[in-house]
Design a protein around this motif. Sequence first.
Motif, PDB file in Angstrom:
ATOM      1  N   LYS A 152      10.204  44.006 -49.239  1.00 22.61           N
ATOM      2  CA  LYS A 152       9.973  42.925 -50.194  1.00 22.61           C
ATOM      3  C   LYS A 152      11.120  41.918 -50.157  1.00 22.61           C
ATOM      4  O   LYS A 152      10.898  40.717 -50.194  1.00 22.61           O
ATOM      5  CB  LYS A 152       9.838  43.534 -51.595  1.00 22.61           C
ATOM      6  CG  LYS A 152       9.065  42.682 -52.556  1.00 22.61           C
ATOM      7  CD  LYS A 152       8.801  43.436 -53.842  1.00 22.61           C
ATOM      8  CE  LYS A 152      10.116  43.869 -54.466  1.00 22.61           C
ATOM      9  NZ  LYS A 152       9.974  44.736 -55.623  1.00 22.61           N
ATOM     10  N   ARG A 172      -2.298  40.640 -51.244  1.00 22.73           N
ATOM     11  CA  ARG A 172      -2.324  41.842 -50.419  1.00 22.73           C
ATOM     12  C   ARG A 172      -1.092  41.902 -49.525  1.00 22.73           C
ATOM     13  O   ARG A 172      -0.481  42.961 -49.340  1.00 22.73           O
ATOM     14  CB  ARG A 172      -3.594  41.821 -49.562  1.00 22.73           C
ATOM     15  CG  ARG A 172      -3.862  43.110 -48.867  1.00 22.73           C
ATOM     16  CD  ARG A 172      -5.309  43.231 -48.379  1.00 22.73           C
ATOM     17  NE  ARG A 172      -6.089  42.026 -48.472  1.00 22.73           N
ATOM     18  CZ  ARG A 172      -6.606  41.362 -47.430  1.00 22.73           C
ATOM     19  NH1 ARG A 172      -6.395  41.808 -46.219  1.00 22.73           N
ATOM     20  NH2 ARG A 172      -7.334  40.280 -47.612  1.00 22.73           N
ATOM     21  N   THR A 182       5.100  47.918 -49.992  1.00 24.75           N
ATOM     22  CA  THR A 182       4.793  49.273 -49.536  1.00 24.75           C
ATOM     23  C   THR A 182       5.683  49.685 -48.372  1.00 24.75           C
ATOM     24  O   THR A 182       6.163  50.816 -48.322  1.00 24.75           O
ATOM     25  CB  THR A 182       3.322  49.370 -49.083  1.00 24.75           C
ATOM     26  OG1 THR A 182       2.497  48.835 -50.111  1.00 24.75           O
ATOM     27  CG2 THR A 182       2.935  50.807 -48.788  1.00 24.75           C
ATOM     28  N   GLU A 219       1.907  42.912 -51.534  1.00 29.18           N
ATOM     29  CA  GLU A 219       1.815  44.329 -51.852  1.00 29.18           C
ATOM     30  C   GLU A 219       2.215  45.192 -50.648  1.00 29.18           C
ATOM     31  O   GLU A 219       2.973  46.148 -50.768  1.00 29.18           O
ATOM     32  CB  GLU A 219       0.359  44.613 -52.228  1.00 29.18           C
ATOM     33  CG  GLU A 219       0.122  45.838 -53.076  1.00 29.18           C
ATOM     34  CD  GLU A 219      -1.346  45.928 -53.440  1.00 29.18           C
ATOM     35  OE1 GLU A 219      -1.981  46.915 -53.035  1.00 29.18           O
ATOM     36  OE2 GLU A 219      -1.868  44.984 -54.071  1.00 29.18           O
TER      37      GLU A 219
END
Lengths: 297, 257
Positions: free
Chosen positions: B124, B113, B120, B116
Amino acid sequence: MTDTSVKEAGSRPAGMAAPGSRALGSALPRILMNSGLAQILIALVLPVAIVTIWQLAGTNGSLFGGVLPTPDRVVSAWWTWAFGAKGMGLNPYSGTWLANVIFSTERVAEGFLVAILVGVPAGIWIGWSRLGAQILDPTVQMLRPIPITAWLPFSLAVFGISGFSAIFLIALGAFYPIVINTTQGARHVERNLVRAALMMGAGRLDILRRVVLPAALPAIFTGLRIGLGIGWTAVIVSEMIAVKSGLGYVLWDAYYVGRMDVVIADMVSIGVMGLLSDQLILLAERWALSWRLAGAR
Amino acid sequence: MAEIALRKVAKTYFSATPVRALESVDLDIAEGEFVALLGPSGCGKSTLLNILAGFEGSSEGSALIDGGAIGRPGPDRGVVFQEAALFPWLTVWENVVFGPKMQGLPKSEYEGRARELLATVGLKDFAQSYPAQLSGGMRQRVGIARVLVMQPRALLMDEPFGALDAQTRMAMQELLLTVWEKLNTTVVFVTHDIDEAILLADRVFVMTARPARIGREIAITLPRPRSIDDLTSPEFTRYKAEIMAEMRSAHHQAETA
Ligand SMILES: Nc1ncnc2c1ncn2[C@@H]1O[C@H](COP(=O)(O)OP(=O)(O)OP(=O)(O)O)[C@@H](O)[C@H]1O
Ligand SMILES: [Mg+2]
C-alpha cells in the motif's frame, strides 16, 4: 574555497571535532575536491591557462604576425558585435550578435524538431516491425554515407538562398543518429515486457506507445544528443554558403574581410550555444528517465 | 475459472539446431483446480506455459481452453513471469492498473479493487514507487497484484517465487493460497521446488527431461486450507518421498535413453 572548508568544519558535531589529525588531514582535501565550487574551479584551470598564454604570447594585440588576435581583442570585438550601435557603415556586425544567435538557434530548433518527428517514429517502425525494417532500413543505410556537406548544392538548388536550405540540412543531419539509435532501442525491448502487455489486453498501438517507445527512450536520448551536435554543424555549414544570416554567415563573412577577432568571438558563441542546447536535452532526459534514476536515489 | 486441455501437444524450436522442447503432452485441468508442473531446468515448463498463455503456438496437437482453441494472449489468462516483468517506467500503481486501463474499463470499476489488492500484497505504501526502488520480492508481489486485478479465469505462474529467499517465499505461498481460495481461479503453477508444489497444488505433474512429457501425476489430498505448518507433517513427507522417487527415475530414464 576557503568558505566551503570553513562551513564543512563548522557543521561537524562537537564530539567528532577531532577524529585524529591525520584523518582530518586526508579528509579535508577530499571534501574540497568534491564540493561543487571546487569542481568548477578545477574545470577552469586549463581554459584560463590557455587564454592567459594566448594573451601573453601576443604583441600589439595579435600573434603570428597579425593573423590571430589576442583574447582582449576578441572580447572587445564581441562587445561591439553584441552591444554596438546598429547600422554603422564601417562595421556591419555591430549590434547584430543576438539577432544572429537567434537566427541560427531557430534554424537548429526547427530542423531538429523535424528530425525528431520523422526520426523517432521511423526508428520505432524499423526496430519493431520486420516490414518497417525491410521498407525503410535499406534506403536509410544507402543515404547515410552521403555527408550533409554533399547535400549542400542539392539543398541550394531546391530551396535557394534561404533558411529552408539550412533547416533541410539540419533535419537531415540530425535524422540519422536519431533514427539509428531509436531503431536500436526499439529492437531490444525485453520480450517479456511485450508479452506482459499483450497478456493485459494491450493493442498494437498501445504496445508501441506504452512499451516500445518508453523502452527505447534511453537510446533515443543518445540519438538526440548526437543529432543536436550534427544540427549545429549543419547550421554553420549551410549559413556559410546558403543563407545570408546567422552565426555561420557572420563567421564566413568576417573571415572574408579579415576580421579574425569576430571569427573567434563567433566560434566561442557557437560553442556556448551548443553546450547550452546539449544541457537542455540532458535536462529533458533526466526528467523523462526519472524512473531509471529512482533506484539510485 | 477455466478448463484447460492439452491433446498430444508437441513443440519444436527451429533454431540453429532444432530443439524438441515438448513431446506429446496430454493434460486436463479442471475449473478452479490448482495444478503444479514440476520438472528439471530446461525441460520445457516455460514452453508449456507460453503455449497456454498464447505467446507461442504448438507445433503439433491442440491446446484448448473451455473447449475452444487457445487464441492470442489476453486478460482471461493472467501470467506471472519468473522475473516479474514490470514496466520500469511506470509506478507500482500504474503497473497494477495497466491491465484494466488497456481494456478500457472505467476507473470506478477497478480502482477500489486495485487498492485492495495492493494492501493484500503489503505494498500500500509503495504505490508511487518505481520498480527500481523495490526488492525482488516486492516486484514479484506487484506482478501478482497486476494479474489478479484483472480477475483472470486462469492464472499461469512461471516459477514466480524462484528468486525469493525462503522467508519471503513462504509468505508469498500463503498469500497465493489465501487469494486462490477466495477467487477460485484455475492455476497452473510451474516450479522446480517439490515442497512448493505439494503445499500449493491439488495435483502435481512430474515432467521428464527434454523433450518434456508428463511423467506422472500425483494427487495431493492434504486438507485445505493449507499452511506452511503442513510442510512438516508425515503425509507431506510421504508425498515428497513419492515425488522424489518419481523424479529420480525420470532422470534415470533420460540418462539411459
Ligand atoms: N525461443 C526459443 N528458441 C529456441 N529454443 C528454445 C526457445 N525457448 C526455449 N527453448 C529451448 O527449449 C527447451 C525448454 O525450454 P524452457 O524454457 O521451456 O525450459 P524450462 O523447463 O522452463 O526451464 P527452467 O526451469 O530453467 O526455466 C530448452 O532446451 C531451451 O533451450
Ligand atoms: Mg522456465
